[in-house]
Design a protein around this motif. Structure first.
Motif, PDB file in Angstrom:
ATOM      1  N   ASP A  85       0.856  -1.182   0.000  1.00 15.10           N
ATOM      2  CA  ASP A  85       0.000   0.000   0.000  1.00 15.10           C
ATOM      3  C   ASP A  85       0.895   1.236   0.000  1.00 15.10           C
ATOM      4  OD1 ASP A  85      -2.758  -0.879   0.090  1.00 15.10           O
ATOM      5  OD2 ASP A  85      -2.259  -1.783   2.027  1.00 15.10           O
ATOM      6  N   HIS A  86       0.287   2.375  -0.251  1.00 15.92           N
ATOM      7  CA  HIS A  86       1.080   3.607  -0.233  1.00 15.92           C
ATOM      8  C   HIS A  86       1.641   3.863   1.154  1.00 15.92           C
ATOM      9  CE1 HIS A  86       0.169   4.682  -4.294  1.00 15.92           C
ATOM     10  NE2 HIS A  86      -1.131   4.598  -4.070  1.00 15.92           N
ATOM     11  N   LEU A  87       0.881   3.470   2.166  1.00 10.93           N
ATOM     12  CA  LEU A  87       1.297   3.729   3.534  1.00 10.93           C
ATOM     13  C   LEU A  87       0.870   2.572   4.422  1.00 10.93           C
ATOM     14  CD1 LEU A  87       2.368   6.045   5.467  1.00 10.93           C
ATOM     15  CD2 LEU A  87      -0.037   6.533   5.888  1.00 10.93           C
ATOM     16  N   GLN A  88       1.771   2.130   5.269  1.00 14.15           N
ATOM     17  CA  GLN A  88       1.421   1.102   6.256  1.00 14.15           C
ATOM     18  C   GLN A  88       2.130   1.451   7.555  1.00 14.15           C
ATOM     19  OE1 GLN A  88       1.617  -2.920   4.860  1.00 14.15           O
ATOM     20  NE2 GLN A  88       1.642  -3.763   6.926  1.00 14.15           N
ATOM     21  N   ILE A  89       1.391   1.429   8.637  1.00 19.12           N
ATOM     22  CA  ILE A  89       1.953   1.728   9.953  1.00 19.12           C
ATOM     23  C   ILE A  89       1.978   0.441  10.755  1.00 19.12           C
ATOM     24  CG2 ILE A  89       1.717   3.089  12.070  1.00 19.12           C
ATOM     25  CD1 ILE A  89       0.011   5.061  10.312  1.00 19.12           C
ATOM     26  N   VAL A  90       3.143   0.094  11.289  1.00 21.42           N
ATOM     27  CA  VAL A  90       3.311  -1.114  12.087  1.00 21.42           C
ATOM     28  C   VAL A  90       3.632  -0.665  13.506  1.00 21.42           C
ATOM     29  CG1 VAL A  90       4.649  -3.228  12.376  1.00 21.42           C
ATOM     30  CG2 VAL A  90       4.257  -2.326  10.086  1.00 21.42           C
ATOM     31  N   SER A  91       2.866  -1.130  14.467  1.00 19.67           N
ATOM     32  CA  SER A  91       3.064  -0.753  15.861  1.00 19.67           C
ATOM     33  C   SER A  91       3.145  -2.028  16.693  1.00 19.67           C
ATOM     34  CB  SER A  91       1.893   0.126  16.314  1.00 19.67           C
ATOM     35  OG  SER A  91       2.085   0.613  17.609  1.00 19.67           O
ATOM     36  N   ARG A  92       4.188  -2.132  17.532  1.00 22.94           N
ATOM     37  CA  ARG A  92       4.419  -3.363  18.301  1.00 22.94           C
ATOM     38  C   ARG A  92       4.673  -3.041  19.775  1.00 22.94           C
ATOM     39  NH1 ARG A  92       6.178  -7.877  15.359  1.00 22.94           N
ATOM     40  NH2 ARG A  92       7.136  -8.599  17.255  1.00 22.94           N
ATOM     41  N   ARG A  93       4.296  -3.999  20.610  1.00 25.31           N
ATOM     42  CA  ARG A  93       4.629  -3.928  22.041  1.00 25.31           C
ATOM     43  C   ARG A  93       4.926  -5.334  22.518  1.00 25.31           C
ATOM     44  NH1 ARG A  93       4.023   0.766  24.912  1.00 25.31           N
ATOM     45  NH2 ARG A  93       4.186  -0.385  26.843  1.00 25.31           N
ATOM     46  N   GLU A  94       5.882  -5.445  23.427  1.00 28.57           N
ATOM     47  CA  GLU A  94       6.237  -6.750  23.994  1.00 28.57           C
ATOM     48  C   GLU A  94       5.463  -7.041  25.275  1.00 28.57           C
ATOM     49  OE1 GLU A  94       8.352  -8.958  22.558  1.00 28.57           O
ATOM     50  OE2 GLU A  94       8.578  -7.566  20.882  1.00 28.57           O
ATOM     51  N   ASP A  95       4.955  -6.001  25.927  1.00 30.88           N
ATOM     52  CA  ASP A  95       4.359  -6.183  27.249  1.00 30.88           C
ATOM     53  C   ASP A  95       2.858  -6.463  27.232  1.00 30.88           C
ATOM     54  OD1 ASP A  95       3.285  -3.734  26.586  1.00 30.88           O
ATOM     55  OD2 ASP A  95       4.251  -2.630  28.219  1.00 30.88           O
ATOM     56  N   GLY A  96       2.241  -6.507  26.052  1.00 31.42           N
ATOM     57  CA  GLY A  96       0.819  -6.812  25.972  1.00 31.42           C
ATOM     58  C   GLY A  96      -0.101  -5.640  26.280  1.00 31.42           C
ATOM     59  N   ASN A  97       0.443  -4.440  26.415  1.00 32.98           N
ATOM     60  CA  ASN A  97      -0.376  -3.277  26.741  1.00 32.98           C
ATOM     61  C   ASN A  97      -1.027  -2.751  25.456  1.00 32.98           C
ATOM     62  OD1 ASN A  97      -1.485  -0.880  27.636  1.00 32.98           O
ATOM     63  ND2 ASN A  97       0.204  -0.467  29.040  1.00 32.98           N
ATOM     64  N   ILE A  98      -2.124  -3.376  25.078  1.00 35.44           N
ATOM     65  CA  ILE A  98      -2.794  -3.052  23.819  1.00 35.44           C
ATOM     66  C   ILE A  98      -3.359  -1.630  23.809  1.00 35.44           C
ATOM     67  CG2 ILE A  98      -4.701  -3.700  22.280  1.00 35.44           C
ATOM     68  CD1 ILE A  98      -4.057  -6.622  22.986  1.00 35.44           C
ATOM     69  N   PRO A  99      -3.939  -1.113  24.926  1.00 37.88           N
ATOM     70  CA  PRO A  99      -4.433   0.275  24.872  1.00 37.88           C
ATOM     71  C   PRO A  99      -3.338   1.289  24.519  1.00 37.88           C
ATOM     72  CG  PRO A  99      -5.374  -0.849  26.757  1.00 37.88           C
ATOM     73  CD  PRO A  99      -4.341  -1.776  26.177  1.00 37.88           C
ATOM     74  N   VAL A 100      -2.125   1.109  25.043  1.00 42.59           N
ATOM     75  CA  VAL A 100      -1.023   2.022  24.719  1.00 42.59           C
ATOM     76  C   VAL A 100      -0.647   1.883  23.247  1.00 42.59           C
ATOM     77  CG1 VAL A 100       1.439   2.507  25.145  1.00 42.59           C
ATOM     78  CG2 VAL A 100      -0.123   2.182  27.063  1.00 42.59           C
ATOM     79  N   LEU A 101      -0.609   0.655  22.771  1.00 41.70           N
ATOM     80  CA  LEU A 101      -0.280   0.397  21.371  1.00 41.70           C
ATOM     81  C   LEU A 101      -1.295   1.067  20.442  1.00 41.70           C
ATOM     82  CD1 LEU A 101       0.975  -2.817  19.820  1.00 41.70           C
ATOM     83  CD2 LEU A 101      -1.145  -1.892  18.942  1.00 41.70           C
ATOM     84  N   VAL A 102      -2.576   0.890  20.721  1.00 41.59           N
ATOM     85  CA  VAL A 102      -3.619   1.472  19.877  1.00 41.59           C
ATOM     86  C   VAL A 102      -3.601   2.997  19.972  1.00 41.59           C
ATOM     87  CG1 VAL A 102      -6.125   1.639  19.520  1.00 41.59           C
ATOM     88  CG2 VAL A 102      -5.064  -0.587  19.932  1.00 41.59           C
ATOM     89  N   ARG A 103      -3.362   3.541  21.176  1.00 45.93           N
ATOM     90  CA  ARG A 103      -3.284   4.991  21.332  1.00 45.93           C
ATOM     91  C   ARG A 103      -2.162   5.572  20.465  1.00 45.93           C
ATOM     92  NH1 ARG A 103      -4.732   4.763  26.410  1.00 45.93           N
ATOM     93  NH2 ARG A 103      -2.646   4.460  27.248  1.00 45.93           N
ATOM     94  N   ARG A 104      -0.997   4.894  20.454  1.00 42.11           N
ATOM     95  CA  ARG A 104       0.119   5.357  19.632  1.00 42.11           C
ATOM     96  C   ARG A 104      -0.262   5.303  18.149  1.00 42.11           C
ATOM     97  NH1 ARG A 104       4.889   2.212  20.991  1.00 42.11           N
ATOM     98  NH2 ARG A 104       3.907   0.561  19.820  1.00 42.11           N
TER      99      ARG A 104
END
Length: 195
Positions: A85-104
Motif C-alpha cells: 500500500d502507499h502507507l502502512q503503519i506497524v506498531s508493536r509492544r512486547e508487554d501486551g499493553n494493547i491500549p497504549v499500542l492502539v493509542r500510539r
C-alpha cells in the motif's frame, strides 16, 4: 511517494515519543536492516515470483520506497511508504499493553491526516467500502491486529480453538518456540483478525 515520506517525517519529528530514523529503502545500513527485520518492522524486497512483482506494484524497486521507525532500542513502530500500500503503519509492544499500542497508532494516523490536509491531500475513503487500499481484501479499516499469547489449555484443544476463532473472524497460527528445558513448546499462538 515523496508526499507520504514528507508527512511521515513531519508527523514524528515533532513528538518525542515518536522520534526516530528515516531511510530510503535501499539506503538502510545492514545492521539496522537486520534489527528491523528481527523486530518485524521492515518489509522484504519482493522476489520475481511475488504477487507484488506480478501485479506491477514492485516496478522500479526500491525507488520511492522508504521506512521511518522509532530509533530507540525498543524499535516499537515503523511507517512503511510504498511497500504494497502507499502507507502502512506497524506498531508493536512486547508487554501486551494493547491500549497504549492502539493509542500510539491512533496518534500517528491522526497526525498523518492533519499533515496531509495541510498540503492538500487526504486518505482515500468511500462511505460504503471504507478506506481504499491496493488490495481489495484490506478494504474497510485496513487495520490488521496480531497478538501472540501463551494459551496452554486452549492450545490443547486445537480443533475447537480454530473453530471458535474462525467463527469470530480470527486466524490462529502456532508460533515456534522453545520451552525452558530446550524442548518444543506449542502453547504460544498468534491470533490475527481477518482483513
Amino acid at each position: 511517494n515523496h508526499m507520504l515520506s514528507f508527512a511521515a517525517k513531519k508527523v514524528c519529528d515533532g513528538d518525542p515519543h515518536l522520534q526516530g530514523q528515516y531511510y530510503k529503502y535501499g539506503k538502510i545500513p545492514g545492521t539496522e536492516k537486520d534489527s528491523l527485520f528481527e523486530r518485524g518492522l521492515l518489509y522484504e524486497s519482493p522476489d520475481k515470483h511475488s504477487e507484488l512483482t506480478h501485479s506491477g506494484a514492485a516496478r522500479d524497486w526500491p525507488d520511492a520506497r522508504s521506512v521511518y521507525f522509532r530509533s530507540r532500542k525498543t524499535k516499537s513502530f515503523a511507517i512503511w511508504v510504498n511497500e504494497e500500500d502507499h502507507l502502512q503503519i506497524v506498531s508493536r509492544r512486547e508487554d501486551g499493553n494493547i491500549p497504549v499500542l492502539v493509542r500510539r497508532l491512533v496518534t500517528i494516523v491522526e497526525k498523518m491526516e492533519e499533515c496531509l490536509e495541510e498540503i492538500g491531500y487526504e486518505f482515500m475513503e468511500n462511505p460504503h467500502l471504507g478506506y481504499i487500499t491496493s488490495s481489495p481484501s484490506k478494504l474497510g479499516t485496513g487495520m490488521k491486529l496480531a497478538v501472540e499469547c501463551d494459551l496452554p489449555y486452549l492450545s490443547q484443544c486445537e480443533d475447537d480453538l480454530i473453530e471458535l476463532c474462525k467463527y469470530r473472524g480470527i486466524v490462529v497460527d502456532k508460533v515456534p518456540c522453545e520451552s525452558g528445558d530446550g524442548g518444543p513448546r506449542s502453547s504460544i499462538l498468534k491470533l490475527t483478525n481477518k482483513v
